[in-house]
Design a protein around this motif. Structure first.
Motif, PDB file in Angstrom:
ATOM      1  N   ARG A 159       0.834  -1.214   0.000  1.00 54.70           N
ATOM      2  CA  ARG A 159       0.000   0.000   0.000  1.00 54.70           C
ATOM      3  C   ARG A 159       0.865   1.258   0.000  1.00 54.70           C
ATOM      4  N   ALA A 160       1.918   1.251   0.815  1.00 54.13           N
ATOM      5  CA  ALA A 160       2.765   2.443   0.949  1.00 54.13           C
ATOM      6  C   ALA A 160       3.493   2.777  -0.348  1.00 54.13           C
ATOM      7  N   VAL A 161       4.077   1.781  -1.005  1.00 56.30           N
ATOM      8  CA  VAL A 161       4.837   2.082  -2.223  1.00 56.30           C
ATOM      9  C   VAL A 161       3.917   2.401  -3.399  1.00 56.30           C
ATOM     10  N   LYS A 162       2.751   1.763  -3.462  1.00 62.02           N
ATOM     11  CA  LYS A 162       1.812   2.090  -4.545  1.00 62.02           C
ATOM     12  C   LYS A 162       1.268   3.511  -4.387  1.00 62.02           C
ATOM     13  N   ALA A 163       1.148   3.973  -3.156  1.00 65.16           N
ATOM     14  CA  ALA A 163       0.727   5.357  -2.915  1.00 65.16           C
ATOM     15  C   ALA A 163       1.800   6.337  -3.396  1.00 65.16           C
ATOM     16  N   ARG A 164       3.035   5.850  -3.557  1.00 70.57           N
ATOM     17  CA  ARG A 164       4.141   6.686  -4.031  1.00 70.57           C
ATOM     18  C   ARG A 164       4.466   6.401  -5.504  1.00 70.57           C
ATOM     19  N   ARG A 165       3.475   5.898  -6.239  1.00 70.61           N
ATOM     20  CA  ARG A 165       3.546   5.677  -7.678  1.00 70.61           C
ATOM     21  C   ARG A 165       4.470   4.535  -8.117  1.00 70.61           C
ATOM     22  N   TYR A 166       4.788   3.605  -7.241  1.00 66.56           N
ATOM     23  CA  TYR A 166       5.499   2.398  -7.648  1.00 66.56           C
ATOM     24  C   TYR A 166       4.466   1.413  -8.178  1.00 66.56           C
ATOM     25  N   ARG A 167       4.907   0.558  -9.081  1.00 65.76           N
ATOM     26  CA  ARG A 167       4.024  -0.525  -9.503  1.00 65.76           C
ATOM     27  C   ARG A 167       4.777  -1.843  -9.382  1.00 65.76           C
ATOM     28  N   GLU A 168       4.024  -2.889  -9.166  1.00 64.48           N
ATOM     29  CA  GLU A 168       4.645  -4.197  -8.971  1.00 64.48           C
ATOM     30  C   GLU A 168       5.127  -4.729 -10.319  1.00 64.48           C
ATOM     31  N   SER A 169       6.354  -5.216 -10.344  1.00 63.25           N
ATOM     32  CA  SER A 169       6.926  -5.769 -11.562  1.00 63.25           C
ATOM     33  C   SER A 169       6.267  -7.104 -11.858  1.00 63.25           C
ATOM     34  N   SER A 170       5.987  -7.345 -13.131  1.00 62.35           N
ATOM     35  CA  SER A 170       5.437  -8.641 -13.518  1.00 62.35           C
ATOM     36  C   SER A 170       6.553  -9.629 -13.848  1.00 62.35           C
ATOM     37  N   GLY A 171       7.791  -9.147 -13.838  1.00 62.66           N
ATOM     38  CA  GLY A 171       8.929 -10.016 -14.122  1.00 62.66           C
ATOM     39  C   GLY A 171       9.095 -11.073 -13.056  1.00 62.66           C
ATOM     40  N   LYS A 172       9.507 -12.246 -13.466  1.00 62.76           N
ATOM     41  CA  LYS A 172       9.718 -13.340 -12.526  1.00 62.76           C
ATOM     42  C   LYS A 172      11.173 -13.314 -12.069  1.00 62.76           C
ATOM     43  N   TYR A 229      13.747 -18.489  -5.334  1.00 62.68           N
ATOM     44  CA  TYR A 229      13.269 -17.653  -4.247  1.00 62.68           C
ATOM     45  C   TYR A 229      11.842 -17.230  -4.561  1.00 62.68           C
ATOM     46  N   ASP A 230      10.888 -17.973  -4.022  1.00 66.25           N
ATOM     47  CA  ASP A 230       9.483 -17.772  -4.375  1.00 66.25           C
ATOM     48  C   ASP A 230       8.912 -16.464  -3.864  1.00 66.25           C
ATOM     49  N   ASP A 231       9.312 -16.044  -2.692  1.00 66.33           N
ATOM     50  CA  ASP A 231       8.661 -14.891  -2.076  1.00 66.33           C
ATOM     51  C   ASP A 231       9.476 -13.619  -2.286  1.00 66.33           C
ATOM     52  N   VAL A 232       9.458 -13.142  -3.515  1.00 65.92           N
ATOM     53  CA  VAL A 232      10.164 -11.926  -3.893  1.00 65.92           C
ATOM     54  C   VAL A 232       9.168 -11.012  -4.596  1.00 65.92           C
ATOM     55  N   THR A 233       9.080  -9.771  -4.141  1.00 58.71           N
ATOM     56  CA  THR A 233       8.202  -8.796  -4.768  1.00 58.71           C
ATOM     57  C   THR A 233       9.040  -7.578  -5.127  1.00 58.71           C
ATOM     58  N   ILE A 234       8.919  -7.159  -6.385  1.00 54.92           N
ATOM     59  CA  ILE A 234       9.713  -6.030  -6.871  1.00 54.92           C
ATOM     60  C   ILE A 234       8.767  -4.916  -7.302  1.00 54.92           C
ATOM     61  N   PHE A 235       9.005  -3.731  -6.754  1.00 54.84           N
ATOM     62  CA  PHE A 235       8.227  -2.546  -7.113  1.00 54.84           C
ATOM     63  C   PHE A 235       9.135  -1.583  -7.859  1.00 54.84           C
ATOM     64  N   ILE A 236       8.605  -1.001  -8.940  1.00 54.46           N
ATOM     65  CA  ILE A 236       9.400  -0.130  -9.793  1.00 54.46           C
ATOM     66  C   ILE A 236       8.656   1.188 -10.014  1.00 54.46           C
ATOM     67  N   ARG A 237       9.431   2.255 -10.062  1.00 55.74           N
ATOM     68  CA  ARG A 237       8.873   3.571 -10.374  1.00 55.74           C
ATOM     69  C   ARG A 237       9.839   4.263 -11.324  1.00 55.74           C
ATOM     70  N   LYS A 238       9.304   4.799 -12.415  1.00 57.80           N
ATOM     71  CA  LYS A 238      10.148   5.591 -13.316  1.00 57.80           C
ATOM     72  C   LYS A 238      10.411   6.923 -12.663  1.00 57.80           C
ATOM     73  N   LYS A 239      11.672   7.226 -12.491  1.00 60.42           N
ATOM     74  CA  LYS A 239      12.053   8.500 -11.881  1.00 60.42           C
ATOM     75  C   LYS A 239      12.168   9.569 -12.960  1.00 60.42           C
ATOM     76  N   TYR A 240      12.891   9.253 -13.997  1.00 53.13           N
ATOM     77  CA  TYR A 240      13.029  10.121 -15.159  1.00 53.13           C
ATOM     78  C   TYR A 240      12.824   9.232 -16.381  1.00 53.13           C
ATOM     79  N   ILE A 241      13.125   9.693 -17.552  1.00 55.20           N
ATOM     80  CA  ILE A 241      12.815   8.928 -18.763  1.00 55.20           C
ATOM     81  C   ILE A 241      13.391   7.515 -18.716  1.00 55.20           C
ATOM     82  N   ARG A 242      14.629   7.354 -18.398  1.00 51.42           N
ATOM     83  CA  ARG A 242      15.257   6.024 -18.365  1.00 51.42           C
ATOM     84  C   ARG A 242      15.846   5.688 -17.003  1.00 51.42           C
ATOM     85  N   ASN A 243      15.422   6.365 -15.961  1.00 46.03           N
ATOM     86  CA  ASN A 243      15.900   6.089 -14.612  1.00 46.03           C
ATOM     87  C   ASN A 243      14.793   5.456 -13.798  1.00 46.03           C
ATOM     88  N   LEU A 244      15.120   4.381 -13.120  1.00 50.83           N
ATOM     89  CA  LEU A 244      14.138   3.666 -12.319  1.00 50.83           C
ATOM     90  C   LEU A 244      14.531   3.659 -10.851  1.00 50.83           C
TER      91      LEU A 244
END
Length: 110
Positions: A24-37, A42-57
């Protein structure tokens, strides 16, 4: 800049409660969950990504493992994140990477 890891106890009763809070906290800050596996090992890994600038994450990774065993290390974490992020954007640079490792029990290796 690389910072030293910090070790502290969080005010949550279990990992799932912490993960719900963080999601909830990271999605409120415009992160989205990566669909990449990240990695089948390691089954329990969740990656959140947010574009900072055009090509910066910005990337926040939650990893839940039972414990660090002897010989385990963090070598697998960054390449795992890179593999997952490539599905999001093939041409990027990381502006910031935060890795949160949650363990059920601490060990000297941790």
């Amino acid at each position: 800049m690389v910072l030293d890891a910090e070790d502290f106890v969080v005010p949550f009763t279990d990992y799932e409660q912490f993960k719900r809070y963080m999601t909830r906290a990271v999605k409120a800050r415009r992160y989205r969950e990566s669909s990449g596996k990240p990695n089948a090992e390691y089954d329990d890994v969740t990656i959140f990504i947010r574009k900072k600038y055009i090509r910066n994450l910005d990337c926040i990774t939650l990893i839940h493992i039972p414990e660090f065993a002897e010989g385990d290390g963090a070598d697998w974490m960054y390449p795992m994140i890179v593999r997952a992020v490539k599905e999001y954007d093939m041409y990027y640079t990381f502006n910031r990477v935060i890795i949160i490792v949650c363990v059920d029990s601490t060990t000297p290796e941790f």
